[in-house]
Write an enzyme that holds these catalytic residues in place. Structure first.
Site, PDB file in Angstrom:
ATOM      1  N   GLY A   1       0.844  -1.184   0.000  1.00  0.00           N
ATOM      2  CA  GLY A   1       0.000   0.000   0.000  1.00  0.00           C
ATOM      3  C   GLY A   1       0.881   1.236   0.000  1.00  0.00           C
TER       4      GLY A   1
ATOM      5  N   GLN B   1       3.277   9.815   1.117  1.00  0.00           N
ATOM      6  CA  GLN B   1       4.532   9.068   1.214  1.00  0.00           C
ATOM      7  C   GLN B   1       5.475   9.369   0.052  1.00  0.00           C
ATOM      8  OE1 GLN B   1       2.506   5.094   2.267  1.00  0.00           O
ATOM      9  NE2 GLN B   1       4.544   5.009   3.179  1.00  0.00           N
TER      10      GLN B   1
ATOM     11  N   CYS C   1       6.410  -0.102   7.209  1.00  0.00           N
ATOM     12  CA  CYS C   1       6.000   1.060   6.424  1.00  0.00           C
ATOM     13  C   CYS C   1       7.132   1.428   5.470  1.00  0.00           C
ATOM     14  CB  CYS C   1       5.695   2.227   7.365  1.00  0.00           C
ATOM     15  SG  CYS C   1       5.165   3.721   6.520  1.00  0.00           S
ATOM     16  N   LEU C   2       6.778   1.775   4.254  1.00  0.00           N
ATOM     17  CA  LEU C   2       7.791   2.170   3.279  1.00  0.00           C
ATOM     18  C   LEU C   2       8.489   3.467   3.685  1.00  0.00           C
ATOM     19  CD1 LEU C   2       5.850   1.299   0.004  1.00  0.00           C
ATOM     20  CD2 LEU C   2       7.599  -0.061   1.182  1.00  0.00           C
TER      21      LEU C   2
ATOM     22  N   HIS D   1      -3.919   1.384   7.922  1.00  0.00           N
ATOM     23  CA  HIS D   1      -2.586   1.987   7.841  1.00  0.00           C
ATOM     24  C   HIS D   1      -2.580   3.141   6.834  1.00  0.00           C
ATOM     25  CE1 HIS D   1       1.950   1.537   7.816  1.00  0.00           C
ATOM     26  NE2 HIS D   1       1.761   2.159   6.658  1.00  0.00           N
ATOM     27  N   GLU D   2      -3.137   2.922   5.642  1.00  0.00           N
ATOM     28  CA  GLU D   2      -3.112   3.952   4.596  1.00  0.00           C
ATOM     29  C   GLU D   2      -4.011   5.127   4.963  1.00  0.00           C
ATOM     30  OE1 GLU D   2      -0.692   3.771   2.647  1.00  0.00           O
ATOM     31  OE2 GLU D   2      -0.283   1.648   3.003  1.00  0.00           O
TER      32      GLU D   2
ATOM     33  N   HIS E   1      -2.134   7.286   7.330  1.00  0.00           N
ATOM     34  CA  HIS E   1      -1.157   8.148   6.640  1.00  0.00           C
ATOM     35  C   HIS E   1      -1.810   9.449   6.199  1.00  0.00           C
ATOM     36  CE1 HIS E   1       2.765   6.399   6.306  1.00  0.00           C
ATOM     37  NE2 HIS E   1       2.295   5.244   5.868  1.00  0.00           N
TER      38      HIS E   1
END
Length: 184
Positions: free
Chosen positions: A56, A61, A104-105, A146-147, A150
């Site tokens: 995701g 991000q 997380c990226l 999670h997204e 963000h």
């Protein structure tokens, strides 16, 4: 936008925003302009997510403060879910709460046990403005929560508590991209 069999194939891989970047810590405004620029952003987001081997990715991000996220994520039954949501709202997060590993990226190489609900529902629109409602369970529910976090200016590290939080903060300071690296 024409549907592609594999999203991201014509997108550009963009630079990832890392923990500490202000764009990750502020709520993103809603998308108000639909069209080719939004389509390009979504395509680039898929390309960036795939290049980083994520499941995701939220627009902030990659430094874009807009309420958009993409996903290519399995649920606990290994059913693959692929898509995007513009102006997403988490309308339900319920069921049992589970402590599970989360990464997380924007915090590359790190993960920590994070509590999430095992069911989530997100509503929004597609890049064409068509209403969309996505429900997920298990790992996919974790991804949806999670997204959405963000886009509200929250990273998973903000949800980690106790000893796990202390270990994660220590790992962040030691990471080459972390706050410790900036201090030399």
């Amino acid at each position: 936008m024409r549907q592609r069999l594999i999203p991201g194939t014509s997108g550009l891989v963009r630079t990832m925003s890392l923990l500490g970047d202000p764009v990750l810590h502020s709520p993103c405004p809603e998308v108000t302009r639909f069209g080719p620029d939004l389509d390009r952003l979504i395509e680039d987001m898929f390309a960036t997510m795939y290049a980083a081997e994520g499941v995701g990715l939220a627009a902030n991000q990659i430094g874009v403060a807009q309420r958009v996220f993409v996903y290519d994520c399995p649920d606990d039954e290994e059913n693959r879910h692929v898509g995007h949501v513009v102006n997403p709202r988490l309308v339900a997060a319920d069921g049992e709460e589970f402590l599970g590993p989360e990464g997380c990226l924007s915090l590359p190489g790190l993960e920590a046990g994070t509590v999430r609900f095992d069911h989530a529902v997100v509503e929004g629109v597609t890049s064409d403005g068509a209403p969309v409602r996505i429900a997920g369970t298990g790992f996919f529910a974790r991804c949806l929560q999670h997204e959405c976090d963000h886009l509200d200016g929250t990273v998973y590290a903000d949800r980690v508590t106790g000893m796990r939080a202390r270990r994660l903060r220590r790992a962040i300071r030691k990471a080459p991209w972390g706050t410790g690296a900036a201090r030399g």
